[in-house]
Design a protein around this motif. Structure first.
Motif, PDB file in Angstrom:
ATOM      1  N   GLU A   1      -7.921   6.498   3.588  1.00 59.35           N
ATOM      2  CA  GLU A   1      -7.932   6.010   4.981  1.00 59.35           C
ATOM      3  C   GLU A   1      -6.952   6.829   5.831  1.00 59.35           C
ATOM      4  O   GLU A   1      -7.262   7.219   6.956  1.00 59.35           O
ATOM      5  N   ASN A   2      -5.782   7.121   5.271  1.00 64.25           N
ATOM      6  CA  ASN A   2      -4.794   7.898   6.037  1.00 64.25           C
ATOM      7  C   ASN A   2      -5.267   9.329   6.282  1.00 64.25           C
ATOM      8  O   ASN A   2      -5.105   9.856   7.378  1.00 64.25           O
TER       9      ASN A   2
ATOM     10  N   ARG B   1      -7.509   4.355  -2.112  1.00 58.77           N
ATOM     11  CA  ARG B   1      -8.257   3.863  -0.935  1.00 58.77           C
ATOM     12  C   ARG B   1      -7.395   4.006   0.322  1.00 58.77           C
ATOM     13  O   ARG B   1      -7.860   4.426   1.375  1.00 58.77           O
ATOM     14  N   VAL B   2      -6.114   3.663   0.188  1.00 60.19           N
ATOM     15  CA  VAL B   2      -5.208   3.757   1.344  1.00 60.19           C
ATOM     16  C   VAL B   2      -4.993   5.227   1.717  1.00 60.19           C
ATOM     17  O   VAL B   2      -5.028   5.600   2.890  1.00 60.19           O
TER      18      VAL B   2
ATOM     19  N   TYR C   1       4.253  -4.322   5.374  1.00 62.86           N
ATOM     20  CA  TYR C   1       3.038  -4.883   4.780  1.00 62.86           C
ATOM     21  C   TYR C   1       2.392  -5.894   5.728  1.00 62.86           C
ATOM     22  O   TYR C   1       1.212  -6.216   5.591  1.00 62.86           O
TER      23      TYR C   1
ATOM     24  N   VAL D   1      -1.099   4.103   7.462  1.00 59.52           N
ATOM     25  CA  VAL D   1      -1.495   2.755   7.078  1.00 59.52           C
ATOM     26  C   VAL D   1      -0.890   2.472   5.711  1.00 59.52           C
ATOM     27  O   VAL D   1      -0.870   3.354   4.854  1.00 59.52           O
ATOM     28  N   VAL D   2      -0.376   1.260   5.528  1.00 64.88           N
ATOM     29  CA  VAL D   2       0.089   0.871   4.191  1.00 64.88           C
ATOM     30  C   VAL D   2      -0.489  -0.501   3.834  1.00 64.88           C
ATOM     31  O   VAL D   2      -0.860  -1.262   4.721  1.00 64.88           O
ATOM     32  N   SER D   3      -0.574  -0.758   2.556  1.00 60.87           N
ATOM     33  CA  SER D   3      -0.940  -2.100   2.085  1.00 60.87           C
ATOM     34  C   SER D   3      -0.060  -2.361   0.876  1.00 60.87           C
ATOM     35  O   SER D   3       0.649  -1.462   0.410  1.00 60.87           O
TER      36      SER D   3
ATOM     37  N   GLU E   1      -0.730  -2.326  -1.948  1.00 61.93           N
ATOM     38  CA  GLU E   1      -1.120  -1.505  -3.103  1.00 61.93           C
ATOM     39  C   GLU E   1      -0.399  -0.166  -3.134  1.00 61.93           C
ATOM     40  O   GLU E   1      -0.571   0.608  -4.079  1.00 61.93           O
TER      41      GLU E   1
ATOM     42  N   SER F   1       0.342   6.194  -0.584  1.00 58.40           N
ATOM     43  CA  SER F   1      -0.313   6.137   0.742  1.00 58.40           C
ATOM     44  C   SER F   1      -0.848   7.493   1.183  1.00 58.40           C
ATOM     45  O   SER F   1      -1.500   7.586   2.221  1.00 58.40           O
TER      46      SER F   1
ATOM     47  N   ARG G   1       1.038  -3.441   8.499  1.00 58.05           N
ATOM     48  CA  ARG G   1       0.203  -2.427   7.823  1.00 58.05           C
ATOM     49  C   ARG G   1       0.485  -1.022   8.347  1.00 58.05           C
ATOM     50  O   ARG G   1      -0.393  -0.145   8.290  1.00 58.05           O
TER      51      ARG G   1
END
Ligand code: SAM
Length: 276
Positions: free
Chosen positions: A152-153, A148-149, A72, A85-87, A89, A121, A75
């Motif tokens: 993005e991935n 959203r993540v 985290y 990518v991770v967050s 969330e 993710s 990211r």
């Protein structure tokens, strides 16, 4: 301050704070602060940290000491050879989940239409979209932040995935060849006993699987019966304690139900073929 001494100081700090794999963690965080690959640290231990690099490194170490998982902070997490990518969330994709991809390649290599329920993710959906020539990959999640993540991935890795915010697969139609899911599967009573990095940082919606951990599976099987073509496959990741409950959830319309183990020898994947 050189990279070499920053590394030693960071390692000592993390060790003092009881962080596991202190050396490796310090290396990863220092690389993140320097925006460099790890090999750079070994070839340039004399690199002088700029003020900004030093401030970033200090902040990352501090965050890790407070329990924030390294992924985290950076990211980033690798899954099946690709960087995701991770967050906070999304669940950090785990290596065990790669067994789902392997099982899909073993039993449903030709699957053209694929659905991933609870995509987080997007690790499974994006990987499955990129591993074989698919006609359609749909991925759902109840969490807008997770989608959203995942978006993005999918974009960064060049995967075509249709992302849908819904409760499991509600509102979806169509005949899929393969459904995969790694739903939340921690029994409610065990959440308090999880490692604190998991319990305090990973999203609860990605962890809590109801009273016995198998509730999401009992809800997904009927959805799979609605959405799979006859002969299509359902592949679950499972927690080892719930294997019996998940097998029981499959019911009489399923054939070839098979459990696979992870590298620790624990039941980790269950697949079944829909045969109405
Ligand atoms: C254990 S995580 C798995 C994430 C990802 N598939 C992976 O393997 O890394 C479970 C995911 O399911 C999502 N989820 C939980 N309940 C859901 C529901 N009722 N409908 C859709 N998604 C749900 C969570 O938001 C989370 O992203």
């Amino acid at each position: 301050m050189t990279a070499g001494s920053a590394l030693r100081q960071g390692q000592a700090l993390l060790e003092g704070g009881g962080v596991a794999e202190a050396r490796l963690t310090a290396e990863v965080l220092l690389c993140h602060a320097l925006r460099r690959e790890r090999v750079y640290l070994y070839s340039h231990p004399e690199h002088e940290l700029s003020t900004v690099e030093w401030l970033h490194y200090g902040r990352y170490l501090h965050e890790r000491l407070k329990g924030k998982p390294t992924q985290y902070i950076t990211r980033r997490q690798e899954f099946f050879g690709r960087e995701f990518v991770v967050s906070a969330e999304v669940l950090i994709p785990r290596p065990e989940t790669e067994h789902v991809v392997e099982r899909a390649a073993a039993v449903a290599r030709e699957a053209r239409r694929v659905l991933d329920i609870g995509t987080g993710s997007g690790a499974l959906a994006v990987t499955l979209a990129l591993e074989q020539g698919r006609e359609l990959v749909v991925a759902t999640d109840i969490s807008a932040g997770a989608l959203r993540v995942a978006r993005e991935n999918a974009r960064r890795l060049g995967a075509l995935v249709r992302l849908v915010r819904t409760d499991l697969a509600a509102g979806l139609g169509g005949a899929f060849d393969l459904i995969v899911s790694n739903p939340p599967y921690i029994p409610e009573s065990e959440i308090a006993h999880l490692q604190h990095e998991v319990r305090d940082w990973e999203p609860r919606v990605a962890l809590a699987g109801g009273a016995d951990g198998a509730e999401p599976y009992r809800r997904i099987v009927p959805e799979a019966e609605r959405l799979l073509r006859p002969g299509g496959w359902l592949i679950f990741e499972i927690g080892f304690q719930i294997e019996a409950a998940v097998r029981a959830a499959f019911g009489p319309r399923w054939r070839d139900i098979e459990t696979g183990c992870d590298l620790a020898g624990l039941p980790r994947v269950i697949s079944g073929r829909y045969a109405p």
